[in-house]
Design an enzyme around this catalytic site. Structure first.
Site, PDB file in Angstrom:
ATOM      1  N   ASP A 110     -87.395  23.935  10.245  1.00  0.00           N
ATOM      2  CA  ASP A 110     -86.828  22.608  10.471  1.00  0.00           C
ATOM      3  C   ASP A 110     -87.752  21.878  11.445  1.00  0.00           C
ATOM      4  O   ASP A 110     -87.720  22.120  12.645  1.00  0.00           O
ATOM      5  CB  ASP A 110     -85.402  22.709  11.013  1.00  0.00           C
ATOM      6  CG  ASP A 110     -84.765  21.336  11.217  1.00  0.00           C
ATOM      7  OD1 ASP A 110     -85.497  20.319  11.155  1.00  0.00           O
ATOM      8  OD2 ASP A 110     -83.534  21.277  11.432  1.00  0.00           O
ATOM      9  N   PHE A 145     -80.098  23.466  16.581  1.00  0.00           N
ATOM     10  CA  PHE A 145     -79.534  22.178  16.189  1.00  0.00           C
ATOM     11  C   PHE A 145     -80.168  21.754  14.873  1.00  0.00           C
ATOM     12  O   PHE A 145     -81.375  21.572  14.797  1.00  0.00           O
ATOM     13  CB  PHE A 145     -79.753  21.086  17.244  1.00  0.00           C
ATOM     14  CG  PHE A 145     -79.149  19.778  16.822  1.00  0.00           C
ATOM     15  CD1 PHE A 145     -77.807  19.510  17.069  1.00  0.00           C
ATOM     16  CD2 PHE A 145     -79.886  18.845  16.117  1.00  0.00           C
ATOM     17  CE1 PHE A 145     -77.230  18.318  16.626  1.00  0.00           C
ATOM     18  CE2 PHE A 145     -79.309  17.656  15.672  1.00  0.00           C
ATOM     19  CZ  PHE A 145     -77.983  17.393  15.938  1.00  0.00           C
ATOM     20  N   LYS A 205     -86.527  12.126  10.771  1.00  0.00           N
ATOM     21  CA  LYS A 205     -86.828  11.309  11.946  1.00  0.00           C
ATOM     22  C   LYS A 205     -88.078  10.446  11.762  1.00  0.00           C
ATOM     23  O   LYS A 205     -87.990   9.408  11.125  1.00  0.00           O
ATOM     24  CB  LYS A 205     -86.880  12.199  13.192  1.00  0.00           C
ATOM     25  CG  LYS A 205     -85.493  12.764  13.520  1.00  0.00           C
ATOM     26  CD  LYS A 205     -85.312  13.224  14.946  1.00  0.00           C
ATOM     27  CE  LYS A 205     -83.839  13.438  15.265  1.00  0.00           C
ATOM     28  NZ  LYS A 205     -83.406  14.813  15.217  1.00  0.00           N
TER      29      LYS A 205
HETATM   30  C1  LIG Z   1     -82.176  15.320  14.517  1.00  0.00           C
HETATM   31  C2  LIG Z   1     -82.303  16.655  13.879  1.00  0.00           C
HETATM   32  C3  LIG Z   1     -81.629  16.966  12.690  1.00  0.00           C
HETATM   33  C4  LIG Z   1     -80.629  16.024  12.061  1.00  0.00           C
HETATM   34  O1  LIG Z   1     -81.159  14.802  11.690  1.00  0.00           O
HETATM   35  P1  LIG Z   1     -80.167  13.568  11.380  1.00  0.00           P
HETATM   36  O2  LIG Z   1     -81.078  12.523  10.816  1.00  0.00           O
HETATM   37  O3  LIG Z   1     -79.562  13.183  12.690  1.00  0.00           O
HETATM   38  O4  LIG Z   1     -79.153  14.052  10.422  1.00  0.00           O
HETATM   39  C5  LIG Z   1     -81.851  18.183  12.121  1.00  0.00           C
HETATM   40  N1  LIG Z   1     -82.698  19.078  12.672  1.00  0.00           N
HETATM   41  C6  LIG Z   1     -83.365  18.821  13.810  1.00  0.00           C
HETATM   42  C7  LIG Z   1     -84.295  19.847  14.367  1.00  0.00           C
HETATM   43  C8  LIG Z   1     -83.178  17.613  14.465  1.00  0.00           C
HETATM   44  O5  LIG Z   1     -83.792  17.363  15.627  1.00  0.00           O
END
Ligand SMILES: *Cc1c(COP(=O)(O)O)cnc(C)c1O
Length: 405
Positions: free
Chosen positions: A228, A143, A257
């Protein structure tokens, strides 16, 4: 209109807001630390913390103070001009993460998109991949956000249905399988993009040695490693970055985040100067990325992480959370995964779906959310206390006990 009636707000949301979420029927009106209060005055322990956007809890006083101070000065300049928060934010974040350079953006998905652009440009300009041939290797179950290019390498049918045609240039391999990764690497591979722990997939921790082996393969084949850490980073797992547990460094990290302190969307790509350095004026940008208010909040977040106190809380209370959840294995729980204050609780088949469990937990004042049908994700604010962890786990134990009869 009764503004103390949750039903009133549920009705508004249902009528006026696009239905791209399926929230629990809790209508939050205020919050502090690890607690939220709904419009009727009921209090709930927040064990989800905005999917890690609220690592420091709701309205952390340092973050609120930094925000208010910056609101009294300047909030936006666009990048057409310099301002006095940008360079300091970039320096402080780079020093915190042990990297050379920072590209500030807003949402997590934008940071991931930006990292993909940078990796492709690096492949053409530095590695020498022929034009339009660059490949990025991703992992099954990933994700990384919701844009067209990002869902192009998602294997979640709900996230991708009806959104084609998709962006080419991505190959997926099984998460946690270094041999599969090795076989997928070619001369055109620009980067490997991975979550060090897969959050949305249910807090999946890869097998020991996997991330170090990924690093080795990337070095051997002149491929960038993009970690990520939007959900796993900034203290959640008990280290600043989840990769730190393995002593592995990425070439680029995406952060988001918690970087916005639960106040604003703040994201960034941080990493090597010779990689981020491929960007030139006009080749990438964002109106809001790196704005003064975001930078001021981001700097206050960096200051909270610099002392290591939050990481230590995540380590110690995380060990407690995992020990307590572990007691439920065989009592409605099949497996507990994760690291630090981050746990994926796999429910036993006898319990059935996670949704009714999270609904019942909410009725009893504990907020968590199911991910995929049978996993509950616990990611409380790092400011939570040991007693509050116990309250949450005891409540889960009681709910599971009742369902099992
Ligand atoms: C939440 C998340 C995203 C996307 O972040 P948004 O601010 O919702 O666009 C990307 N990568 C990971 C691992 C995430 O948990």
């Amino acid at each position: 209109m009764d503004t103390r009636d949750p039903g009133y707000f549920l009705g508004l949301d249902d009528t006026w807001c696009a239905h791209n979420y399926h929230p629990l029927p809790v209508v939050v009106a205020s919050a502090e630390g690890a607690w939220v209060t709904d419009v009727a005055g009921h209090r709930y322990l927040d064990m989800l913390a905005g999917y890690s956007a609220l690592n420091f809890g709701h309205r952390h006083p340092d973050l609120i103070a930094a925000t208010i101070e910056q609101l009294g000065r300047v909030t936006l300049t666009s990048r057409a001009f310099h301002h006095d928060q940008l360079g300091l934010f970039c320096q402080e974040l780079a020093e915190l993460t042990g990297t050379d350079m920072v590209l500030p953006m807003n949402s997590g998905a934008e940071a991931v998109e930006s990292a993909i652009k940078v990796a492709r440009k690096w492949a053409y300009r530095v590695k020498g991949v022929p034009e339009n041939r660059a490949q990025i290797i991703t992992a099954g179950g990933n994700f990384h956000g919701r844009t067209i290019s990002i869902v192009s390498f998602s294997d979640d049918p709900v996230a991708t249905a009806d959104y084609g045609p998709f962006t080419p240039g991505f190959v997926a391999v099984k998460y946690g399988d270094a041999e599969a990764l090795q076989s997928a690497i070619s001369a055109d591979t620009a980067a490997v993009l991975l979550e060090p722990i897969q959050g949305e997939a249910g807090v999946l921790v890869p097998p020991p040695g996997y991330l170090a082996e990924v690093r080795r393969l990337c070095d051997e084949h002149d491929v960038l490693l993009i970690a990520d850490e939007i959900q796993s980073g900034l203290g959640r797992t008990g280290e600043l970055l989840a990769l730190d547990h393995d002593g592995v460094r990425a070439d680029l990290y995406t952060l988001g985040k918690a970087l916005g302190g639960g106040i604003l969307p703040v994201s960034a790509v941080v990493g090597r100067r010779d990689v981020l350095g491929v960007l030139t004026p006009g080749s990438h940008g964002s109106t809001f990325g790196g704005n003064p208010l975001s930078c001021a909040v981001g700097r206050a977040v960096v200051a909270l992480l610099r002392t290591g106190e939050m990481q230590q809380r995540a380590r110690e209370l995380g060990a407690h959370l995992h020990a307590r959840l572990g007691e439920l294995v065989g009592h409605g729980v099949a497996e507990v995964r994760g690291r630090g204050l981050w746990a994926g609780v796999e429910l036993s088949p006898e319990i059935g779906l996670g949704r009714p469990v999270s609904e019942e937990l909410a009725r009893r004042g504990v907020l968590v959310k199911e991910t995929h049908d049978t996993t509950l994700r616990f990611a409380p604010p790092l400011v939570i206390t040991r007693d509050e962890v116990d309250t949450a786990v005891d409540t889960l134990a009681a709910v599971l006990q009742e369902i099992r009869g």
